[in-house]
Structures are given as structure tokens and as C-alpha cells.
Design a protein around this motif. Structure first.
Motif, short mmCIF file in Angstrom:
data_model
loop_
_atom_site.label_atom_id
_atom_site.label_comp_id
_atom_site.label_asym_id
_atom_site.label_seq_id
_atom_site.Cartn_x
_atom_site.Cartn_y
_atom_site.Cartn_z
N THR A 1 0.85 -1.19 0.00
CA THR A 1 0.00 0.00 0.00
C THR A 1 0.88 1.24 0.00
O THR A 1 2.03 1.20 0.45
CB THR A 1 -0.94 0.01 1.22
N GLN A 2 0.35 2.32 -0.52
CA GLN A 2 1.06 3.60 -0.55
C GLN A 2 0.40 4.55 0.42
O GLN A 2 -0.84 4.70 0.42
CB GLN A 2 1.06 4.18 -1.96
N ASP A 3 1.21 5.21 1.29
CA ASP A 3 0.62 6.15 2.24
C ASP A 3 0.52 7.54 1.62
O ASP A 3 0.87 7.75 0.45
CB ASP A 3 1.41 6.16 3.56
N THR A 4 0.05 8.48 2.41
CA THR A 4 -0.19 9.83 1.90
C THR A 4 1.10 10.58 1.55
O THR A 4 1.06 11.56 0.80
CB THR A 4 -0.96 10.65 2.95
N ASN A 5 2.24 10.12 2.07
CA ASN A 5 3.53 10.74 1.74
C ASN A 5 4.22 10.07 0.57
O ASN A 5 5.36 10.42 0.23
CB ASN A 5 4.45 10.71 2.96
N GLY A 6 3.56 9.08 -0.04
CA GLY A 6 4.15 8.38 -1.18
C GLY A 6 5.06 7.23 -0.79
O GLY A 6 5.70 6.61 -1.64
N LYS B 1 10.00 7.31 0.58
CA LYS B 1 10.27 8.11 -0.60
C LYS B 1 11.24 9.23 -0.28
O LYS B 1 11.04 10.01 0.66
CB LYS B 1 8.97 8.67 -1.16
N THR B 2 12.31 9.32 -1.07
CA THR B 2 13.32 10.38 -0.88
C THR B 2 13.41 11.29 -2.09
O THR B 2 14.13 12.28 -2.06
CB THR B 2 14.70 9.75 -0.63
N GLY B 3 12.70 10.96 -3.16
CA GLY B 3 12.72 11.77 -4.37
C GLY B 3 11.92 11.07 -5.44
O GLY B 3 11.25 10.06 -5.18
N SER B 4 11.96 11.60 -6.65
CA SER B 4 11.22 11.00 -7.74
C SER B 4 11.77 9.61 -8.04
O SER B 4 12.93 9.46 -8.46
CB SER B 4 11.32 11.89 -8.99
N ASN B 5 10.93 8.61 -7.81
CA ASN B 5 11.30 7.20 -8.01
C ASN B 5 12.54 6.80 -7.21
O ASN B 5 13.26 5.87 -7.61
CB ASN B 5 11.54 6.92 -9.50
N LYS B 6 12.79 7.48 -6.11
CA LYS B 6 13.88 7.12 -5.22
C LYS B 6 13.33 6.80 -3.84
O LYS B 6 12.49 7.55 -3.32
CB LYS B 6 14.90 8.26 -5.14
N TYR B 7 13.80 5.70 -3.30
CA TYR B 7 13.27 5.24 -2.02
C TYR B 7 14.41 4.78 -1.12
O TYR B 7 15.46 4.31 -1.58
CB TYR B 7 12.30 4.07 -2.22
#
Length: 957
Positions: free
Chosen positions: A552-557, A572-578
Motif C-alpha cells: 500500500t502507498q501512504d499519503t507521503n508516497g 520516498k526520498t525523491g522521484s522514483n527514489k526510495y
């Protein structure tokens, strides 16, 4: 002076908490209680300490308790049970204080703790007045034992005694200074072997000081039993007027410790323990109602992992303060949590008992969640829809407002609700037997219609691109709904997303797009191609992650996922970065709700996770704190006849040597990593016996039997609940072979083989010699046998010739006998004729003859008569027959002693094969007399009718 004191107080109280770090205010840390039935000791636990190996020690009413994370052990001091104080030094000695006794435990050569008395250095009279030793301090190069009447200073195996001015209470070390309270004279400091009074502390007289800690350079906090908390500032004692002091005045204090130099842990008599900051603000309160098994806390201790241990009046408690997670459990009235949400200043939680709520902006350390009226039933979900709080419950679709259920939109049981894209006013709800459509109106949410043609449902569904996607069991259903949202136009069922990827994993919406997952491969659905297409970017992200069950994805992505029974997250730390986070969430393993993943992220500091026994709180802003590597110990090494206790000693580099009779060994492991012990795992390998490490297991015992002789190394490693592995620990040992496989035995065997070979060679030589001798003898024997055989054959031939000659002679004799008999018969006949002539001559009258004729007649008569009377042929024949047949007659007489001579003559005649007529003439009887004589002879010889008489007589011969 007063201005300085007030300024110091102001600075102390107004220090910003951001510089001090924090203990989480929301929820409770994990608490693990150990009852006396587990540690098998007494009730009260007065003191706690830890050694270099991580083993914990507790001064208990029933002795010294030792805990290594796996096993509890208990040790007794001399002549005493209750241990009121203890302290572990850097060498591993465990100093303890008892009643009229003090000393230390030390590991012996086999690692077992043995007690050594120090009090024995005192005279007997002094020993009997020691009383209880309440405090022990390692101060500089001395060991201080403190009772109510004296302090005993132990150094270089000697004891120095300082008597109390009046009566000691307790003593404390703070900032390398040793303080001792005399209950009537004030607080003193031990300096250079003497007690020095501290001015201004007389106000604490007649009260018991249970704790002293230094807050700042000239500021010390004193915790009293019944008068609250005081600050000692520049020889002045002032009350510490804070929230903590108010609490302690009400509940009493049994001591305090400093935690991370930022917090104060204060033990209480009546209400558990509190954790406050250096300003006296209570951050946490842990008592019986919040999971502690007893409200009276006698001692507290911070272990080497910065977690809190509490010695209780009845039991021991472990408080996991050093965790990323805190919990709302039974003490907050929560059961199994399926969903949570913050709405209009309240935190709402959907549970198996209904919906509960708690004010969001108030302190969570006190108070419990309250039940929303009218929601008592299984609640599956609680969510905000178009500004309204809707609960999907067993009772139906419930609208909640101000802590009450104000409306039931539809009484059917519901799992969850979703917004319908491009239909902003409509929402779809999954009920127990299908789906329904709800409409947002000016008066609120209303039930619109049931979607016809669908009789399956679950809590896992999504809506996009005109399709309703439903995951049910092992299938994905693609449902096309009519434009008026009243019926299902078509339903397709999928059991896989591609030919080479079997099974269905999860259904989820990420960044407002639906993704399908199976075996960590993600797909999207192409409406133009009517097929599933793999998404390489998302698949790559989960490439190194264990096979997930839910996502599941939370409200912060952030992406939260479930694998096995554990949870992980991609922050999530950036666009498509985790950033991958697993270890901080490992404590949730086994407590997650199956098939109902509940993640409620409010902000970076507040994420709520639903559990089977409540709600967990996670603060991602502190997840970067260091995670220490666990330590693993081989606790004991046992074999028949002995046990080596390795967990108590500092060095296990020794190689142990075992006889072959002790080839059955047993190891116990421990890891003094006390956080989430239920998920602590071990792996081991016996080098020399096993090629690979064992699978991870919670078992801390391993036994091997019937090991062969050789060198072995037992290697062990541990893995904590965060998935961090320890360095391996090993112990080497050697099993000697049995005497018959010892090297000396093999040398003996070699010598024995050499002797045997020599003996065999010697025997072979002797055998060859003997064989040659025997061969010569055998040849000679064969020659002699051959010669003997020839001679025997010659002898037998001679015998045969002799036999043949005898037979020939016998035949000749018989022939002669026959001839003699015939001649005799002729003579007999002649005599008979002559007798006839004689008789006839007698009938002639000789008187008529002249004298000459008469003389001639008489002479003739006399001549004939003389011839008859002088003929001895018969007698000679009889004698001859007896001589010839002597052996036969002898055997016949021996075999038949009653036979008569006459019958023997008959037998001889029969043997000679004479006819009846001849026998009659010989015997001078008639032929009938011969037959009668034969009959009598058969009877005498006891022959039956079938036996031949002559044959029988021949057999005797």
C-alpha cells in the motif's frame, strides 16, 4: 547567591527540548514482564547490573539472578538468600551484599560462578552486626559496601570500617562523587577515606533519600521517599516544582537514574515509573494498567543497548525505550486494529469491537480510547469521504460525528469504500455479497443502488479506466460496470498475469494508477491491447525485496509492504527514489493483521500501523539512529561428566580435549540482545562435522552424539529482530580416539603386524621345509604303500592261488572221497557177495565131498571168510571222512550240541552230495530210513520247510 540559584533554575527549566533529544510521548514502549515463575526466584528485586558479556544480574530476595537472554540462573551467597545490592566490575567479579555478609561471585576454571566471602576478613563479632548491605560502589580503586550502621571499604584484600555518625540511609555515585546520607546528620561526601558534610542539606534530615543524580555542574537532583524531588544547588536544597515532583509527592519515590543524559527515570512506590525530561515534564508513565505487572518499582537500570530494566516488588520488567515503535494496546482499550484516521482533532481506530477515538492534540501518556457510540461490532475500515467520516462495519455504512454514530446509510455489512474516477459525486462500497454505489448529496452520503450481477466481494478492490478490479482468493476479477453504475456488463477472471509468472500476488494503487503484482513483478493493464504489461521501473525497485503479500502507498508516497509475517517500507526520498527500511519494523513480526494492512501516515513523525493487539506508532524522523550489532555467546559446553560455562568467562580460546567416551556434546547459546527476544534466531555449524551453516532457528540448544575422534570447532552466530547478524563466536575442542584407535595403539598394531608378518614368513619357511619333508615322506609313504600294495596284491594273488589250489585240492579230495566211497561201496558189495557165497557154502553139505575136496572146500570157505573179516575198508572210510571233514563236524557240533554221531555221519554224507541210495547202503538202512533220518536231522537243526538242508550244511562249512 539567590540570584545565581534562580538563574540556574531558569536556565534548567527553559532548555529547549530539541537539544535534549526525545523519548516518544505517543504510545507506550514494548514491555516484557518476567514473573517469578519464569526466573524461579523470590518476589522483590533490589538491584540490577550488567557485565561485559551483556549478562544481566538481579539482586533478588532468593539470591543472585543471572539472565543471558535465553536462560535464567540463580546463585546463592554464603549463609544468606536475599541480595539487596550488587555491582559488577570490569574483571567480571559480581560483588553482592546480603544480611551480615558481603563478598563476590567469580567464574572458576570451568566458568561456573563461585562465591567468595569478603566479610570473613572481619572478626566474628563484627560480622554479626553488619546488618543488610544496601549499596555497593566501585569507587576509584576501592569497593564500598554500605549498611545502615557502617561502610566497609575493601582494598588489597583488607577492610577498613567507617561507622555512621548516627544512621546511614543510602549512598549514591553521581558524576564521580560518592554521596552518603545520614538520616539525622545530612548528606556527606566520601573523600580521601573520610566523610565530609555537605552544607545546606540538613533540610533532608528525617526523610529517606533514594536517589541522587547530577543534572548540571552545580545542580543535583535528590529523590526522597515521601517528600518529593529536590535540587541541590550551591549547598542549598530547594523543591523541584515540576510536573514530575507533583507526581512523586503523591506516589513516593524509590530512586532515580539518568537516561542518555537527557531524561530521568524515577521509580515510585505506588504508581510504576515515570520518564521525565530535565525540565521535570513527564513524557512517559508506565504502571500496572499500562502493562507493568507491579506498581512498586524497587530498582531501575539502563542496559548497554539503552533499554530500561525495572526491578519490581514482585517481578522484573523490560521496557524497550530504544525502539522506533510505541504501542497502544489493551491499556488503551484497543483490540485488533483494521484501520485508523485523524478527523477533526480526533484519532479514530476501527477494531474488532467497534470504532474508538482519542483526542489527537492532547497528551497520549494518560487516558484510554473511547468507544464511538453505536459502533459496537466488527469495524473493517474508517475513512474520510467528501468531508464525512464513514465506517465500513458489520452493522453497515456508518456515519460518525463528534464521537457518535449519527446515521447508518446502508445496514449491509461493508469492507471499505472507494471514490469512482470521473464520477466525483459517487463512491463504491464493497459489502459482504457484492458492491453498492453511494452518492454525495447536500444532506450527506446516501445509498444509491446495488450493482447487479456481482455476488463476490473483498476488502481488496480498486476502480480505474471504467473497470472495477477485485482480488478474491487466488483470482483477479475485471468487472465492467454500466455507465449508469447499476449493473455489471461483463466479468473476466484472471489466474495469472503472464504465461511465465504463475499466481496472483496483490492489487494496489500507486500514484493514482492501478498495479498488479505477482512474485514481485508489477504489471499494468493495457485497455488497448487487453493484456497485462510488466512495469520494469517498479519491478526493479522490488527486485531485492523478499516476496511480498500486500502493498500500500501512504499519503507521503511511501510504499509499505508485508512479507511472510513481517513488514517493510520504502520511504520516498525523491522521484522514483526510495530508502529501504526493514529493521525498525521488525518488532512487528507476527503481530500484523493478515489480509488487512493498515497504514495511516499523518506526517513524517506519525505513522499508525494496525496490529492484532492494538496500534503501533512509528516516527520515521528518528529511524536513522544506529542499530547495534548483536553479540552471541556460547553459553555452555556440556559432555558426559562435565559442563563448561563459557558465558561467565572472558576468554574461550582454550581448546578442550575430550576422551572418546565423552563424544556426546551439547551446546547452549545466548545473545544478550533483549529487544524482541521472541524473534531472536541462531545459526550454527560444527566444523569438522557439518559443511554448511544450519538454518536460522529460535532454538538455543544443539546436541551432537556419537562424534568421531578429531578436531572440531563449534561456530555460532545470532540474528536479532532487526535482521542484523552478529559476528560468529566459536569454541574449539578435540575428541581423542578410543584406546584401540589411538596413535600408540596404531604403533602397537604396526608392530603387531610386523611381528605377525615375521611370524607368518617364519611359519611359511617352516611350512615349506615341513612340506618338503612331508613331500619326501609322502613320496616314501606312497612308495611304501605302492610296494605294500604290490606285496598285498602278490600276497592276495598267492592266497588266491592257494585258495584255488585248496579248492582244487578240495575238489580232488572230494573226488578221491567219492572214489573212495565208490571203492568202499564196491568192497561192501564184494563183501556182501562174499557173505552170500559164505551163506551158500554153508548150505552145501561138505560131508559128501572127499577128503581132498572137503579140505579144499574148507580152505576155500575159510579163505572167503577171512577175506570178509579182514577187510577194514569201511572203518578206514569212516576214519577218512572224519579227518577230511573235521572242521565241518566241529562247527556243526558247536552250533548244535545235541546232534548225534549218527546224524553227524548223515550230515557228512549229505555234504558230500551222496544219493539217498548210497547213504542207505553206507548206513545199512533202507531208503525210507534215510528220508526219516533227514527229517529228524532238519528238526534237530531247527530248519523250516523253505530252508534247504544241504545249503544250510554248506553255509556251516
Amino acid at each position: 547567591m539567590k540570584l545565581i540559584r534562580l538563574f540556574t533554575l531558569f536556565v534548567l527549566i527553559t532548555i529547549p527540548s530539541c537539544f535534549l533529544g526525545q523519548v516518544k510521548k505517543i504510545g507506550l514502549p514494548h514491555i516484557k514482564n518476567y514473573s517469578r515463575s519464569e526466573y524461579k526466584g523470590g518476589t522483590q528485586n533490589w538491584n540490577i547490573d550488567q557485565d561485559k558479556n551483556g549478562n544481566l544480574y538481579f539482586g533478588n530476595n532468593d539470591g543472585l539472578l543471572q539472565f543471558d537472554g535465553s536462560t535464567w540462573n540463580k546463585y546463592k551467597a554464603k549463609n544468606s538468600n536475599a541480595i539487596k545490592s550488587l555491582k559488577v566490575d570490569s574483571t567480571g567479579k559480581i560483588y553482592v551484599g546480603c544480611y551480615n555478609e558481603f563478598g563476590y561471585f567469580k567464574a572458576n576454571s570451568k566458568g561456573k560462578l563461585e562465591y567468595f566471602s569478603i566479610a570473613d576478613l572481619l572478626d566474628k563479632k563484627t560480622i554479626n552486626t553488619i546488618d543488610f548491605i544496601w549499596k555497593i560502589h566501585l569507587f576509584k580503586d576501592e569497593v564500598i559496601f554500605q549498611s545502615f550502621n557502617r561502610i566497609f571499604i575493601y582494598k588489597n584484600n583488607k577492610i577498613k570500617i567507617i561507622n555512621a555518625p548516627k544512621r546511614f540511609q543510602f549512598s549514591f555515585i553521581s558524576n564521580s562523587r560518592l554521596y552518603i546520607q545520614d538520616i539525622f546528620s545530612g548528606i556527606m561526601e566520601y573523600k580521601n577515606g573520610k566523610l565530609v558534610y555537605i552544607n545546606g542539606t540538613n533540610s533532608l534530615n528525617n526523610t529517606e533519600v533514594w536517589g541522587i543524580i547530577q543534572l548540571q555542574k552545580n545542580t543535583t537532583l535528590a529523590a526522597t521517599l515521601d517528600k518529593g524531588l529536590f535540587l541541590l544547588i550551591n549547598n542549598e536544597v530547594v523543591p523541584w516544582n515540576t510536573e514530575a515532583n507533583t507526581f512523586i509527592k503523591k506516589n513516593g519515590s524509590l530512586g532515580c537514574i539518568l537516561y542518555k543524559n537527557k531524561y530521568i527515570v524515577i521509580n515510585t512506590v505506588l504508581n510504576g515509573v515515570i520518564v521525565c525530561d530535565l525540565n521535570g515534564n513527564i513524557i512517559q508513565h508506565i504502571n500496572r494498567s499500562k502493562g507493568l505487572q507491579n506498581n512498586t518499582v524497587l530498582s531501575s537500570f539502563i542496559d548497554n543497548s539503552n533499554n530500561l530494566w525495572l526491578g519490581l516488588d514482585n517481578g522484573i520488567a523490560y521496557v524497550n525505550e530504544n525502539s522506533f515503535l510505541t504501542y497502544f494496546g489493551f491499556s488503551y482499550n484497543l483490540g485488533t486494529v483494521y484501520s485508523s484516521v485523524v478527523y477533526k482533532g480526533y484519532l479514530y481506530v476501527a477494531t474488532n469491537q467497534g470504532v474508538f477515538y482519542h483526542p489527537w492534540n492532547t497528551d497520549f501518556k494518560e487516558g484510554s480510547f473511547n468507544l464511538v457510540e453505536g459502533t459496537t461490532a466488527q469495524a473493517w475500515n474508517v475513512q474520510i469521504i467528501s468531508g464525512e467520516l464513514i465506517c465500513a462495519s458489520n452493522k453497515g455504512a456508518l456515519v460518525i460525528q463528534d464521537g457518535k454514530m449519527i446515521k447508518n446509510i446502508d445496514p449491509k455489512g461493508y469492507f471499505a469504500f472507494k471514490a469512482i474516477p470521473r464520477h466525483s459525486r459517487f463512491f463504491i462500497g464493497a459489502n459482504y455479497n457484492g458492491f453498492s454505489v453511494f452518492e454525495k448529496t447536500n444532506s450527506g452520503m446516501k445509498f444509491r443502488n446495488k450493482i447487479e450481477g456481482i455476488d463476490k466481494s473483498s476488502n481488496s478492490f480498486e476502480i480505474d479506466n471504467g473497470y472495477l478490479w477485485l482480488k478474491k482468493d487466488a483470482y483477479i476479477y475485471q468487472i465492467t460496470i454500466s455507465d449508469d453504475l447499476k449493473k455489471a456488463k461483463s466479468i473476466k477472471i484472471f489466474s495469472r498475469f503472464s504465461e511465465d509468472n504463475l499466481g496472483i500476488g496483490s492489487l494496489q494503487k500507486i500514484n493514482s494508477k492501478i498495479y498488479f503484482q505477482s512474485n514481485n513483478i508489477f504489471y499494468t493493464y493495457s485497455t488497448t491491447q487487453s493484456t497485462f504489461i510488466e512495469n520494469p521501473a517498479l519491478t526493479h525497485i522490488f527486485k531485492t525485496i523478499p516476496k511480498i503479500k500486500e502493498l500500500t502507498q501512504d499519503t507521503n508516497g511511501n510504499l509499505w509492504y508485508i512479507f511472510n509475517e513481517s513488514m517493510g517500507a520504502l520511504m520516498k526520498t525523491g522521484s522514483n527514489k526510495y530508502k529501504h527500511v526493514v529493521a525498525p519494523l521488525s518488532n512487528l513480526t507476527g503481530n500484523l493483521v493478515a489480509n488487512y494492512m493498515s497504514i495511516n501516515t499523518i506526517d513524517s513523525k506519525n505513522t499508525f500501523i494496525g496490529l492484532t493487539d492494538g496500534l503501533a506508532h512509528y516516527d520515521s524522523t528518528i529511524e536513522n539512529r544506529s542499530l547495534s550489532k548483536p553479540k552471541v555467546l556460547i553459553r555452555s559446553f556440556s559432555f558426559p561428566g562435565d559442563t563448561i560455562h563459557l558465558g561467565n568467562s572472558q576468554n574461550i580460546n582454550e581448546e578442550y580435549k575430550l576422551p572418546y567416551a565423552s563424544n556426546q556434546v551439547k551446546f547452549t547459546f545466548s545473545s544478550p540482545s533483549y529487544e524482541n527476544l521472541e524473534n531472536l534466531e541462531f545459526s550454527y555449524q560444527l566444523e569438522g562435522f557439518e559443511e554448511n551453516w544450519s538454518a536460522w532457528s529460535i532454538s538455543s540448544i544443539k546436541e551432537y552424539t556419537n562424534l568421531k575422534e578429531g578436531n572440531y570447532t563449534m561456530k555460532v552466530r545470532a540474528r536479532n529482530s532487526s535482521g542484523i547478524e552478529s559476528d560468529e563466536t566459536s569454541i574449539a575442542f578435540r575428541i581423542y580416539p578410543p584406546w584401540y584407535r589411538h596413535s600408540l595403539a596404531y604403533l602397537f598394531y604396526l608392530l603387531l603386524v610386523a611381528v605377525f608378518v615375521y611370524y607368518i614368513r617364519l611359519r611359511i619357511k617352516i611350512k615349506i621345509r615341513k612340506n618338503k619333508h612331508f613331500e619326501t615322506l609322502e613320496q616314501r609313504r606312497l612308495y611304501l604303500e605302492k610296494e605294500t600294495k604290490i606285496r598285498q596284491e602278490q600276497y592276495e594273488l598267492e592266497k588266491e592261488i592257494e585258495k584255488l589250489e585248496n579248492e582244487k585240492l578240495q575238489i580232488k579230495i572230494l573226488s578221491k572221497d567219492k572214489e573212495l566211497v565208490n571203492n568202499t561201496l564196491q568192497v561192501v558189495k564184494k563183501n556182501k557177495i562174499l557173505n552170500g557165497i559164505i551163506h551158500k557154502l554153508k548150505d552145501i553139505n561138505s560131508n559128501s565131498f572127499d577128503e581132498a575136496t572137503k579140505v579144499q572146500f574148507t580152505k576155500l570157505n575159510r579163505s572167503i571168510t577171512k577175506e570178509v573179516h579182514t577187510d577194514k575198508s569201511w572203518k578206514d572210510l569212516e576214519k577218512h571222512l572224519k579227518n577230511v571233514h573235521f572242521d565241518f563236524l566241529k562247527k556243526l557240533k558247536e552250533k548244535h550240541p545235541t546232534i548225534s554221531p549218527r546224524e553227524m555221519d548223515l550230515s557228512t554224507y549229505l555234504l558230500m552230495n551222496m544219493s539217498t541210495k548210497e547213504i542207505a547202503e553206507f548206513m545199512n538202512i533202507s531208503t525210507g530210513g534215510v528220508e526219516l533220518a533227514r527229517y529228524r536231522l532238519r528238526k534237530k537243526l531247527e530248519l523250516n520247510k523253505k530252508e534247504n538242508l544241504i545249503g544250510y550244511l554248506m553255509s556251516i562249512k
